[in-house]
Design a protein around this motif. Structure first.
Motif, PDB file in Angstrom:
ATOM      1  N   ALA A  22       0.830  -1.200   0.000  1.00  0.00           N
ATOM      2  CA  ALA A  22       0.000   0.000   0.000  1.00  0.00           C
ATOM      3  C   ALA A  22       0.869   1.257   0.000  1.00  0.00           C
ATOM      4  O   ALA A  22       0.561   2.236  -0.695  1.00  0.00           O
ATOM      5  N   LYS A  25       2.413   1.662  -3.496  1.00  0.00           N
ATOM      6  CA  LYS A  25       1.406   2.104  -4.462  1.00  0.00           C
ATOM      7  C   LYS A  25       1.130   3.599  -4.296  1.00  0.00           C
ATOM      8  O   LYS A  25       1.116   4.360  -5.276  1.00  0.00           O
ATOM      9  N   ALA A  26       0.909   4.016  -3.047  1.00  0.00           N
ATOM     10  CA  ALA A  26       0.637   5.426  -2.787  1.00  0.00           C
ATOM     11  C   ALA A  26       1.841   6.290  -3.151  1.00  0.00           C
ATOM     12  O   ALA A  26       1.694   7.379  -3.724  1.00  0.00           O
ATOM     13  N   SER A  27       3.023   5.799  -2.831  1.00  0.00           N
ATOM     14  CA  SER A  27       4.239   6.554  -3.136  1.00  0.00           C
ATOM     15  C   SER A  27       4.410   6.730  -4.638  1.00  0.00           C
ATOM     16  O   SER A  27       4.730   7.829  -5.117  1.00  0.00           O
ATOM     17  N   GLU A  29       2.120   6.667  -6.956  1.00  0.00           N
ATOM     18  CA  GLU A  29       1.104   7.600  -7.452  1.00  0.00           C
ATOM     19  C   GLU A  29       1.500   9.041  -7.186  1.00  0.00           C
ATOM     20  O   GLU A  29       1.418   9.904  -8.076  1.00  0.00           O
ATOM     21  N   LEU A  30       1.935   9.320  -5.967  1.00  0.00           N
ATOM     22  CA  LEU A  30       2.267  10.698  -5.596  1.00  0.00           C
ATOM     23  C   LEU A  30       3.542  11.179  -6.274  1.00  0.00           C
ATOM     24  O   LEU A  30       3.614  12.329  -6.729  1.00  0.00           O
ATOM     25  N   THR A  39       6.595  15.781  -2.991  1.00  0.00           N
ATOM     26  CA  THR A  39       5.912  14.696  -2.283  1.00  0.00           C
ATOM     27  C   THR A  39       6.535  14.511  -0.906  1.00  0.00           C
ATOM     28  O   THR A  39       7.746  14.376  -0.773  1.00  0.00           O
ATOM     29  N   ILE A  44       2.186  10.639   1.807  1.00  0.00           N
ATOM     30  CA  ILE A  44       2.172   9.202   1.504  1.00  0.00           C
ATOM     31  C   ILE A  44       1.421   8.437   2.575  1.00  0.00           C
ATOM     32  O   ILE A  44       0.588   7.563   2.284  1.00  0.00           O
ATOM     33  N   ARG A  47      -2.323   8.862   2.432  1.00  0.00           N
ATOM     34  CA  ARG A  47      -2.963   8.095   1.368  1.00  0.00           C
ATOM     35  C   ARG A  47      -2.894   6.593   1.631  1.00  0.00           C
ATOM     36  O   ARG A  47      -3.845   5.864   1.313  1.00  0.00           O
ATOM     37  N   ALA A  48      -1.805   6.123   2.202  1.00  0.00           N
ATOM     38  CA  ALA A  48      -1.618   4.674   2.359  1.00  0.00           C
ATOM     39  C   ALA A  48      -1.993   4.160   3.738  1.00  0.00           C
ATOM     40  O   ALA A  48      -2.265   2.972   3.913  1.00  0.00           O
TER      41      ALA A  48
END
Length: 211
Positions: A22, A25-27, A29-30, A39, A44, A47-48
């Motif tokens: 997770a 994935k969030a990292s 995306e950002l 960022t 992060i 979001r995660a």
């Protein structure tokens, strides 16, 4: 006193693996949306989920997290180049297919965004550029080099490596630089097809000399 285990040496539970996925994935995306500098770890985590302490334990710091993201994005994006090449058809046809596959990969949204980050951050963080090229381009060069030696038995390893690098570099010409820079004049599909044709002709000529 014995040294503490590194994060990667500690067995991870299913929950820990899911949390790590997770965060990555969030990292990703950002980083792709905002770039590296803009960022923050706070964004992060928001979001995660999770905590900074867990993030530090798994990745060390923001740079370590970004390096891991770059590796995973490169493996996903450049993966088709490391899965081997077609083995039926004429060398000209196969090299043309390899060329189109390579350009399709370069023009992918994630690779384009990642390239912009690497070229922006590489001067300040050269390890980022090292990871990007080692995990990405170098894999493609190695695979193409192996293919060239397979179809041209007299080709040395050094020569094959040089030809692979030159071929994959000349394919996009200035089109990729224009894309990265965001110029108002971009190369057309027809122009890229012509670059593929000329690049393949050049490489076939080189292989003929080495045969």
């Amino acid at each position: 006193m014995s040294k503490p285990d590194k994060p990667e040496d500690v067995p991870m539970t299913n929950k820990g693996s899911a949390r790590r996925a997770a965060v990555l994935k969030a990292s990703a995306e950002l980083f792709l949306e905002q770039g590296y500098e803009r960022t923050s770890l706070t964004q992060i985590i928001e979001r995660a989920g999770g905590s900074k302490s867990t993030l530090y334990a798994q990745f060390g710091d923001k740079a370590g997290l970004f390096n891991t993201v770059v590796i995973e994005l490169c493996q996903a994006a450049f993966g088709p180049l490391s899965e081997g090449f077609p083995n039926n058809g004429t060398p000209e046809d196969l090299l043309s297919e390899i060329a189109r596959r390579f350009l399709d990969m370069l023009w992918g949204e994630d690779v384009l965004a990642l390239s912009r980050i690497v070229y922006t951050e590489g001067g300040r963080n050269p390890e980022i550029a090292d990871v990007f090229f080692d995990q990405g381009y170098e894999e493609g060069y190695a695979q193409l080099s192996g293919y060239l030696r397979a179809v041209t038995p007299g080709l040395t390893l050094d020569r094959a490596s040089t030809l692979a690098r030159m071929f994959l570099t000349m394919l996009p010409g200035d089109a990729y630089d224009r894309l990265l820079a965001g110029t108002t004049t971009q190369r057309t599909k027809a122009e890229l097809e012509e670059q593929i044709e000329i690049s393949v002709e050049w490489l076939m000529w080189q292989l003929g000399k080495a045969a």
